[in-house]
Design a protein around this motif. Structure first.
Motif, PDB file in Angstrom:
ATOM      1  N   ARG A 186      24.243   3.419 -19.060  1.00  0.00           N
ATOM      2  CA  ARG A 186      23.254   3.328 -17.970  1.00  0.00           C
ATOM      3  C   ARG A 186      22.455   4.621 -17.852  1.00  0.00           C
ATOM      4  O   ARG A 186      21.953   4.935 -16.777  1.00  0.00           O
ATOM      5  CB  ARG A 186      23.977   3.091 -16.642  1.00  0.00           C
ATOM      6  CG  ARG A 186      24.798   1.836 -16.617  1.00  0.00           C
ATOM      7  CD  ARG A 186      25.276   1.618 -15.189  1.00  0.00           C
ATOM      8  NE  ARG A 186      26.628   1.125 -15.185  1.00  0.00           N
ATOM      9  CZ  ARG A 186      27.386   1.028 -14.119  1.00  0.00           C
ATOM     10  NH1 ARG A 186      26.924   1.417 -12.941  1.00  0.00           N
ATOM     11  NH2 ARG A 186      28.601   0.562 -14.184  1.00  0.00           N
ATOM     12  N   ASP A 187      22.379   5.370 -18.920  1.00  0.00           N
ATOM     13  CA  ASP A 187      21.679   6.659 -18.865  1.00  0.00           C
ATOM     14  C   ASP A 187      20.274   6.482 -18.270  1.00  0.00           C
ATOM     15  O   ASP A 187      19.486   5.653 -18.737  1.00  0.00           O
ATOM     16  CB  ASP A 187      21.571   7.258 -20.270  1.00  0.00           C
ATOM     17  CG  ASP A 187      20.878   8.607 -20.231  1.00  0.00           C
ATOM     18  OD1 ASP A 187      21.560   9.596 -19.933  1.00  0.00           O
ATOM     19  OD2 ASP A 187      19.648   8.660 -20.434  1.00  0.00           O
ATOM     20  N   PRO A 188      19.957   7.262 -17.228  1.00  0.00           N
ATOM     21  CA  PRO A 188      18.685   7.029 -16.526  1.00  0.00           C
ATOM     22  C   PRO A 188      17.451   7.272 -17.376  1.00  0.00           C
ATOM     23  O   PRO A 188      16.437   6.588 -17.205  1.00  0.00           O
ATOM     24  CB  PRO A 188      18.739   8.028 -15.362  1.00  0.00           C
ATOM     25  CG  PRO A 188      19.768   9.039 -15.719  1.00  0.00           C
ATOM     26  CD  PRO A 188      20.744   8.346 -16.629  1.00  0.00           C
ATOM     27  N   ILE A 189      17.537   8.215 -18.309  1.00  0.00           N
ATOM     28  CA  ILE A 189      16.347   8.508 -19.136  1.00  0.00           C
ATOM     29  C   ILE A 189      16.158   7.396 -20.175  1.00  0.00           C
ATOM     30  O   ILE A 189      15.057   6.859 -20.328  1.00  0.00           O
ATOM     31  CB  ILE A 189      16.466   9.906 -19.786  1.00  0.00           C
ATOM     32  CG1 ILE A 189      16.531  10.974 -18.678  1.00  0.00           C
ATOM     33  CG2 ILE A 189      15.298  10.157 -20.732  1.00  0.00           C
ATOM     34  CD1 ILE A 189      16.607  12.409 -19.145  1.00  0.00           C
ATOM     35  N   ASP A 190      17.237   7.006 -20.826  1.00  0.00           N
ATOM     36  CA  ASP A 190      17.131   5.917 -21.823  1.00  0.00           C
ATOM     37  C   ASP A 190      16.635   4.639 -21.167  1.00  0.00           C
ATOM     38  O   ASP A 190      15.781   3.939 -21.712  1.00  0.00           O
ATOM     39  CB  ASP A 190      18.508   5.631 -22.449  1.00  0.00           C
ATOM     40  CG  ASP A 190      18.974   6.784 -23.327  1.00  0.00           C
ATOM     41  OD1 ASP A 190      18.161   7.687 -23.593  1.00  0.00           O
ATOM     42  OD2 ASP A 190      20.165   6.790 -23.700  1.00  0.00           O
ATOM     43  N   ARG A 191      17.178   4.345 -20.001  1.00  0.00           N
ATOM     44  CA  ARG A 191      16.777   3.094 -19.331  1.00  0.00           C
ATOM     45  C   ARG A 191      15.308   3.111 -18.964  1.00  0.00           C
ATOM     46  O   ARG A 191      14.599   2.119 -19.123  1.00  0.00           O
ATOM     47  CB  ARG A 191      17.600   2.909 -18.045  1.00  0.00           C
ATOM     48  CG  ARG A 191      18.913   2.235 -18.298  1.00  0.00           C
ATOM     49  CD  ARG A 191      19.735   2.205 -17.049  1.00  0.00           C
ATOM     50  NE  ARG A 191      19.200   1.326 -16.029  1.00  0.00           N
ATOM     51  CZ  ARG A 191      19.677   1.295 -14.778  1.00  0.00           C
ATOM     52  NH1 ARG A 191      20.669   2.080 -14.435  1.00  0.00           N
ATOM     53  NH2 ARG A 191      19.168   0.471 -13.899  1.00  0.00           N
ATOM     54  N   PHE A 192      14.845   4.240 -18.460  1.00  0.00           N
ATOM     55  CA  PHE A 192      13.442   4.301 -18.042  1.00  0.00           C
ATOM     56  C   PHE A 192      12.521   4.265 -19.273  1.00  0.00           C
ATOM     57  O   PHE A 192      11.466   3.632 -19.242  1.00  0.00           O
ATOM     58  CB  PHE A 192      13.207   5.554 -17.198  1.00  0.00           C
ATOM     59  CG  PHE A 192      11.913   5.530 -16.450  1.00  0.00           C
ATOM     60  CD1 PHE A 192      11.540   4.418 -15.683  1.00  0.00           C
ATOM     61  CD2 PHE A 192      11.032   6.602 -16.502  1.00  0.00           C
ATOM     62  CE1 PHE A 192      10.330   4.387 -14.993  1.00  0.00           C
ATOM     63  CE2 PHE A 192       9.832   6.583 -15.796  1.00  0.00           C
ATOM     64  CZ  PHE A 192       9.474   5.481 -15.055  1.00  0.00           C
ATOM     65  N   ASP A 193      12.959   4.905 -20.346  1.00  0.00           N
ATOM     66  CA  ASP A 193      12.190   4.844 -21.603  1.00  0.00           C
ATOM     67  C   ASP A 193      11.989   3.397 -22.023  1.00  0.00           C
ATOM     68  O   ASP A 193      10.894   2.971 -22.360  1.00  0.00           O
ATOM     69  CB  ASP A 193      12.965   5.545 -22.729  1.00  0.00           C
ATOM     70  CG  ASP A 193      12.615   7.018 -22.823  1.00  0.00           C
ATOM     71  OD1 ASP A 193      12.072   7.555 -21.840  1.00  0.00           O
ATOM     72  OD2 ASP A 193      12.892   7.621 -23.874  1.00  0.00           O
ATOM     73  N   GLN A 194      13.102   2.652 -22.007  1.00  0.00           N
ATOM     74  CA  GLN A 194      13.021   1.247 -22.434  1.00  0.00           C
ATOM     75  C   GLN A 194      12.073   0.467 -21.547  1.00  0.00           C
ATOM     76  O   GLN A 194      11.274  -0.337 -22.019  1.00  0.00           O
ATOM     77  CB  GLN A 194      14.405   0.606 -22.379  1.00  0.00           C
ATOM     78  CG  GLN A 194      15.183   0.849 -23.654  1.00  0.00           C
ATOM     79  CD  GLN A 194      16.637   0.435 -23.507  1.00  0.00           C
ATOM     80  OE1 GLN A 194      16.961  -0.409 -22.677  1.00  0.00           O
ATOM     81  NE2 GLN A 194      17.505   1.040 -24.290  1.00  0.00           N
ATOM     82  N   HIS A 195      12.171   0.744 -20.245  1.00  0.00           N
ATOM     83  CA  HIS A 195      11.300   0.052 -19.297  1.00  0.00           C
ATOM     84  C   HIS A 195       9.829   0.368 -19.604  1.00  0.00           C
ATOM     85  O   HIS A 195       8.984  -0.525 -19.669  1.00  0.00           O
ATOM     86  CB  HIS A 195      11.673   0.494 -17.877  1.00  0.00           C
ATOM     87  CG  HIS A 195      10.821  -0.103 -16.818  1.00  0.00           C
ATOM     88  ND1 HIS A 195      10.884  -1.439 -16.470  1.00  0.00           N
ATOM     89  CD2 HIS A 195       9.860   0.445 -16.026  1.00  0.00           C
ATOM     90  CE1 HIS A 195      10.005  -1.684 -15.510  1.00  0.00           C
ATOM     91  NE2 HIS A 195       9.369  -0.554 -15.221  1.00  0.00           N
ATOM     92  N   LEU A 196       9.543   1.634 -19.813  1.00  0.00           N
ATOM     93  CA  LEU A 196       8.149   2.033 -20.064  1.00  0.00           C
ATOM     94  C   LEU A 196       7.642   1.519 -21.410  1.00  0.00           C
ATOM     95  O   LEU A 196       6.472   1.156 -21.543  1.00  0.00           O
ATOM     96  CB  LEU A 196       8.006   3.558 -20.000  1.00  0.00           C
ATOM     97  CG  LEU A 196       8.236   4.202 -18.631  1.00  0.00           C
ATOM     98  CD1 LEU A 196       7.888   5.686 -18.678  1.00  0.00           C
ATOM     99  CD2 LEU A 196       7.441   3.526 -17.522  1.00  0.00           C
ATOM    100  N   ARG A 197       8.533   1.445 -22.372  1.00  0.00           N
ATOM    101  CA  ARG A 197       8.119   0.889 -23.671  1.00  0.00           C
ATOM    102  C   ARG A 197       7.771  -0.593 -23.505  1.00  0.00           C
ATOM    103  O   ARG A 197       6.786  -1.072 -24.070  1.00  0.00           O
ATOM    104  CB  ARG A 197       9.235   1.055 -24.714  1.00  0.00           C
ATOM    105  CG  ARG A 197       9.309   2.469 -25.280  1.00  0.00           C
ATOM    106  CD  ARG A 197      10.536   2.629 -26.170  1.00  0.00           C
ATOM    107  NE  ARG A 197      10.757   4.009 -26.526  1.00  0.00           N
ATOM    108  CZ  ARG A 197      10.285   4.607 -27.619  1.00  0.00           C
ATOM    109  NH1 ARG A 197       9.569   3.924 -28.477  1.00  0.00           N
ATOM    110  NH2 ARG A 197      10.534   5.878 -27.858  1.00  0.00           N
ATOM    111  N   GLY A 198       8.579  -1.273 -22.682  1.00  0.00           N
ATOM    112  CA  GLY A 198       8.310  -2.693 -22.406  1.00  0.00           C
ATOM    113  C   GLY A 198       6.956  -2.895 -21.735  1.00  0.00           C
ATOM    114  O   GLY A 198       6.266  -3.886 -21.962  1.00  0.00           O
ATOM    115  N   LEU A 199       6.565  -1.951 -20.917  1.00  0.00           N
ATOM    116  CA  LEU A 199       5.274  -2.041 -20.215  1.00  0.00           C
ATOM    117  C   LEU A 199       4.118  -1.576 -21.100  1.00  0.00           C
ATOM    118  O   LEU A 199       2.957  -1.664 -20.709  1.00  0.00           O
ATOM    119  CB  LEU A 199       5.280  -1.145 -18.959  1.00  0.00           C
ATOM    120  CG  LEU A 199       6.175  -1.502 -17.788  1.00  0.00           C
ATOM    121  CD1 LEU A 199       6.056  -0.428 -16.703  1.00  0.00           C
ATOM    122  CD2 LEU A 199       5.793  -2.862 -17.216  1.00  0.00           C
TER     123      LEU A 199
END
Ligand SMILES: Cc1ncc(C[n+]2csc(CCOP(=O)(O)OP(=O)(O)O)c2C)c(N)n1
Length: 324
Positions: free
Chosen positions: A267-280
């Motif tokens: 649940r690493d916050p940086i990895d998760r946010f990266d994935q979210h931003l890549r999806g967007l």
């Protein structure tokens, strides 16, 4: 991960940048500590960057915040440069406290950062008092601070929140529940499943958020700040997160089961946010590379400044200690 308070592309990239800067700066501090260039204890917040960054990013320019041990990220968001952090930890004459203090417990009122005290819980009555002053001055600003789940059992937690709730002060408290207060697991420090339940005793609203989801933390903080600004009094936000290392670099965290760390690593916050931003479609490999080299350049420049800075002259030991 929901972007339910619409943030612009640049704001989303800002959050991504500050979380990375937070982590890289702390990694640098640890390396310097292991090289004995920093001799003070280093307290870091790997895994908790989303809580500091997401909450501080919700503040308005005139709000006041007091970041504590795990909130270096909040200081960076408020504009404290890495240079201040390096010089401070190295005890250099160019540091904000001119070498008198060795961790990031310093403030800069021009950036709305109130210096913290290391006595846990004390910043709650202090920031409640500041919230009262803001109201007496007729300013539309809010005071915010943080507390670990362990220190949410202190007497000052109660006194400060009681005062803030009775007086409906513009105050926001973030309980950063990172599951361990040094070696004490959360359930040995509180007979409650959720620390947000403490808010009931004060008749104030509370929200539990995923502390590793920067957008969730940001949204909850924005809402608490606007309630405070509207005269509706204080709120608590409990951010559920995990400290991914020891209490300080001197602690191996032998008491944390390996499986627990592995679960939170996913649940690493940086990895998760990266994935979210890549999806967007907001982030790609080139943008990450660009951001990382910018951070590397900035940290190298600030570290060089700190390394070249002199240690303080013993003559100044008493300067700035008392009000002059
Ligand atoms: C009143 C007080 N008691 C004890 C300490 C020593 N101490 C510093 S950090 C810490 C653990 C705090 O745990 P928690 O509040 O959960 O915050 P975390 O370190 O997990 O972020 C302790 C016991 C202190 N600084 N102040």
């Amino acid at each position: 991960m929901m972007n339910d308070i619409p943030l612009s592309r640049n704001q989303l990239l800002d959050l991504c940048y500050f979380m990375r800067l937070n982590r890289s700066l702390e990694d640098r501090l640890i390396a310097l500590y292991r090289q004995s260039i920093i001799t003070a204890t280093v307290f870091t917040s790997r895994g908790q960057e989303a809580t500091s960054v997401g909450s501080a990013y919700a503040l308005a320019t005139d709000d006041l915040v007091s970041p504590i041990t795990r909130n270096l990220g909040s200081m960076l968001v408020r504009g404290i440069p890495a240079r201040d952090i390096f010089t401070q930890y190295m005890g250099k004459a160019t540091s904000p406290t001119k070498g008198k203090e060795r961790i990031h417990y310093f403030g800069d009122m021009s950036k709305g950062v109130v210096a913290s005290l290391s006595v846990l819980g004390d910043m709650i009555p202090v920031m409640a008092g500041i919230a009262m002053a803001l109201r007496l001055q007729g300013r539309p600003s809010v005071a915010m601070t943080y507390i670990g789940e362990g220190a949410s059992a202190t007497g000052d937690f109660h006194e400060g929140l009681n005062l803030a709730s009775v007086m409906k002060l513009p105050f926001v408290l973030i309980i950063e529940n990172n599951r361990y207060a040094y070696s004490t697991p959360v359930l040995k420090g509180a007979a409650l499943p959720d620390l947000a339940m403490r808010a009931k005793c004060y008749g104030i609203p509370a929200e539990i958020v995923d502390g590793n989801d920067v957008l969730a933390v940001h949204r909850a903080t924005r809402e608490a700040l606007s309630r405070a600004r509207a005269g509706e009094g204080p709120s608590i936000i409990e951010a559920k997160t995990m400290r991914m290392h020891g209490h300080s670099d001197a602690d191996s965290s032998w008491y944390v089961p390996k499986e627990e760390l592995e679960e939170w690593q996913r649940r690493d916050p940086i990895d998760r946010f990266d994935q979210h931003l890549r999806g967007l479609g907001v982030l790609d490999d080139a943008a990450v590379k660009g951001m990382e080299s910018r951070i590397h350049r900035e940290l190298e420049r600030d570290l060089e400044f700190a390394l070249q800075s002199p240690f303080p002259d013993p003559q100044i030991a008493l300067e700035g200690v008392y009000h002059e």
